[in-house]
Design an enzyme around this catalytic site. Sequence first.
Site, short mmCIF file in Angstrom:
data_model
loop_
_atom_site.label_atom_id
_atom_site.label_comp_id
_atom_site.label_asym_id
_atom_site.label_seq_id
_atom_site.Cartn_x
_atom_site.Cartn_y
_atom_site.Cartn_z
N LYS A 105 -10.36 -6.81 10.11
CA LYS A 105 -9.17 -6.27 10.81
C LYS A 105 -9.03 -6.80 12.15
CE LYS A 105 -7.84 -3.18 7.97
NZ LYS A 105 -6.38 -3.13 7.37
N TYR A 160 -15.41 -4.95 7.26
CA TYR A 160 -14.32 -4.30 7.36
C TYR A 160 -13.73 -4.58 8.65
CZ TYR A 160 -10.80 -0.79 7.78
OH TYR A 160 -9.42 -0.02 7.92
N GLY A 204 0.64 -1.22 -0.19
CA GLY A 204 0.08 -0.15 0.10
C GLY A 204 0.83 1.38 0.10
N ASP A 242 -1.56 -7.09 -7.15
CA ASP A 242 -2.92 -7.25 -6.82
C ASP A 242 -2.85 -8.18 -5.71
OD1 ASP A 242 -5.36 -7.35 -6.37
OD2 ASP A 242 -6.12 -7.49 -8.40
N LEU A 243 -2.97 -7.67 -4.39
CA LEU A 243 -2.86 -8.69 -3.46
C LEU A 243 -4.21 -9.18 -3.17
CD1 LEU A 243 -0.33 -6.59 -1.14
CD2 LEU A 243 0.05 -8.54 -2.42
P1 NAI Z 1 -5.28 4.39 1.16
O1 NAI Z 1 -6.45 4.25 0.47
O2 NAI Z 1 -4.68 5.67 1.30
O3 NAI Z 1 -4.26 3.31 0.87
C1 NAI Z 1 -4.43 2.21 0.81
C2 NAI Z 1 -3.49 1.77 -0.20
O4 NAI Z 1 -3.61 0.19 -0.62
C3 NAI Z 1 -3.67 2.52 -1.65
O5 NAI Z 1 -2.28 2.74 -2.24
C4 NAI Z 1 -4.10 1.16 -2.57
O6 NAI Z 1 -3.79 1.30 -4.02
C5 NAI Z 1 -3.65 -0.12 -1.89
N1 NAI Z 1 -4.29 -1.30 -2.34
C6 NAI Z 1 -5.79 -1.50 -2.14
N2 NAI Z 1 -6.16 -2.52 -2.69
C7 NAI Z 1 -4.90 -3.05 -3.08
C8 NAI Z 1 -4.58 -4.57 -4.00
N3 NAI Z 1 -5.70 -5.39 -4.15
N4 NAI Z 1 -3.37 -4.80 -4.01
C9 NAI Z 1 -2.23 -4.07 -3.53
N5 NAI Z 1 -2.46 -2.57 -3.16
C10 NAI Z 1 -3.80 -2.43 -2.70
O7 NAI Z 1 -5.68 3.96 2.84
P2 NAI Z 1 -4.82 4.14 4.12
O8 NAI Z 1 -5.83 4.93 5.20
O9 NAI Z 1 -3.54 4.67 4.04
O10 NAI Z 1 -4.90 2.64 4.81
C11 NAI Z 1 -3.79 1.95 5.02
C12 NAI Z 1 -4.17 0.88 5.96
O11 NAI Z 1 -4.57 1.33 7.14
C13 NAI Z 1 -5.30 -0.05 5.38
O12 NAI Z 1 -5.11 -1.28 5.52
C14 NAI Z 1 -6.38 0.59 6.31
O13 NAI Z 1 -7.39 -0.47 6.39
C15 NAI Z 1 -5.87 1.01 7.29
N6 NAI Z 1 -6.60 1.84 8.41
C16 NAI Z 1 -6.82 3.21 8.04
C17 NAI Z 1 -7.59 3.88 8.75
C18 NAI Z 1 -7.84 5.31 8.21
O14 NAI Z 1 -8.95 5.88 9.08
N7 NAI Z 1 -7.61 5.82 7.20
C19 NAI Z 1 -8.07 3.53 9.99
C20 NAI Z 1 -7.72 2.11 10.61
C21 NAI Z 1 -7.04 1.55 9.47
#
Ligand code: NAI
Length: 258
Positions: A158, A154, A8, A41-42
């Site tokens: 988690k 979701y 990510g 693509d994970l």
């Molecule tokens: P974001 O949407 O900015 O980043 C997520 C990244 O994961 C993106 O770059 C996307 O392209 C990548 N991704 C999505 N599907 C994919 C796939 N099939 N294969 C490879 N890469 C893939 O989101 P954020 O907020 O940075 O999230 C990062 C982690 O933190 C996630 O696991 C999210 O669930 C977790 N999280 C986020 C929170 C929030 O409030 N933003 C709160 C709690 C947890």
Amino acid sequence: MATYLVTGAGSGIGAATVARLTRSGADVLGVDLTGADITADLSTPEGRAGAVAAASAAAGGRLAGVVCCAGVGPLATTASGSAMVSVNYFGTVDLLTGLRPALAAGDHAAAVVVSSSSTTTQPAIPADVVAACLAGDEPAAVRCGAAAGPVASYPATKLALAHWVRRSAGTPEWIGAGIRLNAVAPGMIDTPMTNGPDLDPELARALDFYPVPLGRRGQPDEIASVIEFLLGPGAALLCGSVIFADGGTDAHLRGTDW
Ligand code: NAI
């Protein structure tokens, strides 16, 4: 130079983690759907296997750490419960399991999984999704996730991740091989997952009522700093920990209920 892998890597918390580790002088390999060192693509077993092979080759079979940030959120108009299961849970656990030999070859290696404070703050988490994930049964978990829908699935994915970390960290495969496995559970963080253009407007508005005693959303770098700590020597005693970094939401809502 120590090599770290961050999934990510192209956005939000993952991008902030890459920036932090790079500033600290580490060599960082990013994985994402587009625009990263390793395109993968994970959500699919083939994508995960390709990422493992590419990362192991690029790192010379030796990784100092892996950080699994790739994930999909429940607010996007395109969100589905099955994608939650395949990306958030299996895209993390299968990748980490595949990279375990490279981590075992590293010195004092560590892995960090990104869970979520929704695991303790959201009611009615579907137990069947959690159980099927932890059983390693992706087809069954995908079916349960699709039935439960994205908003319920979701936190289930988690919670399964947090439980997987708790179960696995102290085993011969992980700490026995010298690899510390921990998780961070962020609260509401200001990234495209919570403020992006493709969110369901009603669900996105509901976030304004999410209680955060600190009085604001977190910034991606505030989670990256916890991740950097968990990877480093200052966290040498942390093994199987799930660190809530949420501006006080978990303490506020769950109190002493544990
Ligand atoms: P974001 O949407 O900015 O980043 C997520 C990244 O994961 C993106 O770059 C996307 O392209 C990548 N991704 C999505 N599907 C994919 C796939 N099939 N294969 C490879 N890469 C893939 O989101 P954020 O907020 O940075 O999230 C990062 C982690 O933190 C996630 O696991 C999210 O669930 C977790 N999280 C986020 C929170 C929030 O409030 N933003 C709160 C709690 C947890």
